[in-house]
Design a protein around this motif. Structure first.
Motif, PDB file in Angstrom:
ATOM      1  N   MET A   1       0.843  -1.195   0.000  1.00  0.00           N
ATOM      2  CA  MET A   1       0.000   0.000   0.000  1.00  0.00           C
ATOM      3  C   MET A   1       0.888   1.259   0.000  1.00  0.00           C
ATOM      4  N   ALA A   2       1.951   1.213   0.808  1.00  0.00           N
ATOM      5  CA  ALA A   2       2.852   2.371   0.905  1.00  0.00           C
ATOM      6  C   ALA A   2       3.564   2.629  -0.416  1.00  0.00           C
ATOM      7  N   VAL A   3       3.987   1.547  -1.090  1.00  0.00           N
ATOM      8  CA  VAL A   3       4.670   1.683  -2.382  1.00  0.00           C
ATOM      9  C   VAL A   3       3.727   2.296  -3.416  1.00  0.00           C
TER      10      VAL A   3
ATOM     11  N   GLN B   1      -6.792  -2.606  -7.691  1.00  0.00           N
ATOM     12  CA  GLN B   1      -7.656  -1.919  -8.646  1.00  0.00           C
ATOM     13  C   GLN B   1      -7.336  -0.433  -8.617  1.00  0.00           C
ATOM     14  N   ILE B   2      -7.113   0.107  -9.783  1.00  0.00           N
ATOM     15  CA  ILE B   2      -6.829   1.543  -9.845  1.00  0.00           C
ATOM     16  C   ILE B   2      -7.937   2.238 -10.625  1.00  0.00           C
TER      17      ILE B   2
ATOM     18  N   ASP C   1      -9.492  -0.117   0.142  1.00  0.00           N
ATOM     19  CA  ASP C   1     -10.344  -1.220  -0.318  1.00  0.00           C
ATOM     20  C   ASP C   1      -9.977  -1.732  -1.706  1.00  0.00           C
ATOM     21  N   TYR C   2      -9.189  -0.940  -2.452  1.00  0.00           N
ATOM     22  CA  TYR C   2      -8.822  -1.380  -3.799  1.00  0.00           C
ATOM     23  C   TYR C   2      -7.646  -2.342  -3.820  1.00  0.00           C
ATOM     24  N   LEU C   3      -7.062  -2.588  -2.663  1.00  0.00           N
ATOM     25  CA  LEU C   3      -5.938  -3.527  -2.594  1.00  0.00           C
ATOM     26  C   LEU C   3      -6.348  -4.795  -1.832  1.00  0.00           C
ATOM     27  N   GLN C   4      -6.274  -5.924  -2.514  1.00  0.00           N
ATOM     28  CA  GLN C   4      -6.579  -7.204  -1.870  1.00  0.00           C
ATOM     29  C   GLN C   4      -5.315  -8.044  -1.845  1.00  0.00           C
TER      30      GLN C   4
END
Ligand SMILES: Nc1ncnc2c1ncn2[C@@H]1O[C@H](COP(=O)(O)OP(=O)(O)OP(=O)(O)O)[C@@H](O)[C@H]1O
Ligand SMILES: [Mg+2]
Lengths: 271, 90
Positions: B45-47, B77-78, B57-60
């Motif tokens: 997430m930080a990267v 998801q972007i 919520d877009y990162l699973q």
């Protein structure tokens, strides 16, 4: 100095309270002085299983908070006069038990009794951790079933990390007590076998308690199953487990069920 | 296959044993250690946040543990509106 034995499991409803009462009564019958301590604060049941529910005046929390003396809170069993119960309180305050308070009570009990059995609440949280904190030995109650075995494994991890003994680099003696064992289902390969359970947990076996109507009957009557009818299969298994706990080298016989005609016809096989 | 096979139920205990052995091997190894998936999630997430702004919520991040090999699945998801790299946008 007496021995402190925690009866624990992680998973709920596997037979901790039943086993605490049955093992404690079995050891006390041999003349040893035994105290049973109910750690299930808020959900006490050991008093009911022991048939002492109407004699509870003070409890563990009263003793810790100093509103009662230990000697006032201990209830002597009416059947075996070396057997005593220290009930849990019904308070909903989960912080009613303090570590120092529990430590003091256990120390006093240890100096008077030969055995102190601590009936742990279910779970792996504070209550369960306090029940095991000062133990010298642990009876890990396990049903031959995946979730119970998994929880037992977590409890074993806690016993090896969070007890006084573990923190001082000493061993805590662990025993697995398999309860509610159904030989017929095991024979059909529908239940984890004793070998499976022992191989997975790698803790020595204290005994195998069969699934039995007599356990329910005993709890209806308010008597440990080892005192109601010492000849039924569950009582016999508990009596033998108690002798092993006291150090006797008694082989464990796995309850065996002959395969029925239908099983053989259908070729159901135990794995 | 004979007629009795129709009635034969495969015994489930060996399956139970195997599942437990795999699970407990993992649980024992990770005992007392912070959870790998949540660490990865935080660092990934930080990267991403250095370059694109996305919602948590877009990162699973999920892990499917196998006996000898595990699969780490990362699904990011972007949303198109934030697809413009921060460096250019800013
Ligand atoms: N060997 C057995 N055969 C049949 N029933 C049993 C056996 N052992 C325990 N039971 C029943 O299982 C239920 C749960 O037992 P018990 O209260 O001893 O479990 P527990 O581990 O103390 O539960 P909790 O986690 O809620 O404290 C009771 O109804 C008890 O009668
Ligand atoms: Mg109980």
């Amino acid at each position: 100095m007496g021995k402190v034995v925690v009866v624990t499991s992680g998973k709920g409803g596997v037979g901790k309270t039943t086993s605490t009462a049955a093992l404690g009564a079995a050891v006390a019958k041999t003349g040893k002085k035994v105290a049973l301590v109910d750690f299930d604060v808020g959900l006490r049941n050991l008093d009911l299983i022991m048939g002492a529910e109407r004699r509870v005046v003070f409890d563990l929390v009263n003793v810790i908070q100093g509103t009662a003396k230990l000697s006032q809170a201990l209830i002597r069993d009416k059947r075996v006069d070396t057997l005593f119960l220290l009930p849990a309180s019904q308070t909903r305050d989960k912080d009613a038990l303090t570590e120092d308070g529990v430590g003091e009570v256990i120390d006093k009990l240890r100096s008077v009794f030969d055995y102190v059995f601590c009936d742990s609440p279910a779970g792996i949280e504070r209550g369960a951790q306090l029940a095991m904190r000062f133990a010298d030995e642990a009876v890990i109650v396990t049903n031959p079933e995946v979730s119970s075995v998994r929880d037992s494994d977590r409890i074993i991890g806690l016993l090896d990390a969070r007890t006084m003994r573990a923190e001082h680099g000493e061993q805590i003696a662990k025993h697995v007590l398999v309860t509610r064992y159904d030989a017929a289902r095991a024979a059909r390969g529908e239940m984890l076998s004793i070998d499976d359970v022992l191989e997975i947990l790698s803790v020595p076996l204290l005994g195998i308690i069969p699934e039995s109507q007599d356990v329910l009957r005993a709890s209806n009557l308010g008597s440990p199953v080892t005192l109601t009818d010492p000849l039924n299969s569950a009582a016999k298994a508990y009596l033998e487990a108690a002798r092993r706990l006291e150090g006797e080298d008694l082989p464990v016989v796995v309850p065996f069920e002959r395969k029925g005609f239908l099983d053989r016809l259908l070729g159901r096989r135990a794995a | 296959m004979n007629v009795f096979d129709l009635f034969r139920r495969r015994s489930s205990a060996p399956v139970a044993r195997e599942r437990l052995q795999v699970l407990l091997a993992y649980e024992r190894a990770s005992r007392g250690q912070p959870d790998l998936v949540s660490i990865l999630r935080e660092e990934i997430m930080a990267v991403i946040a250095k370059h694109v702004q996305i919602d948590q919520d877009y990162l699973q991040v999920s892990m499917d543990r196998g006996e000898t090999m595990s699969t780490l699945e990362i699904d990011i998801q972007i949303p198109n509106k934030s697809a413009v790299p921060l460096a250019i946008a800013g």
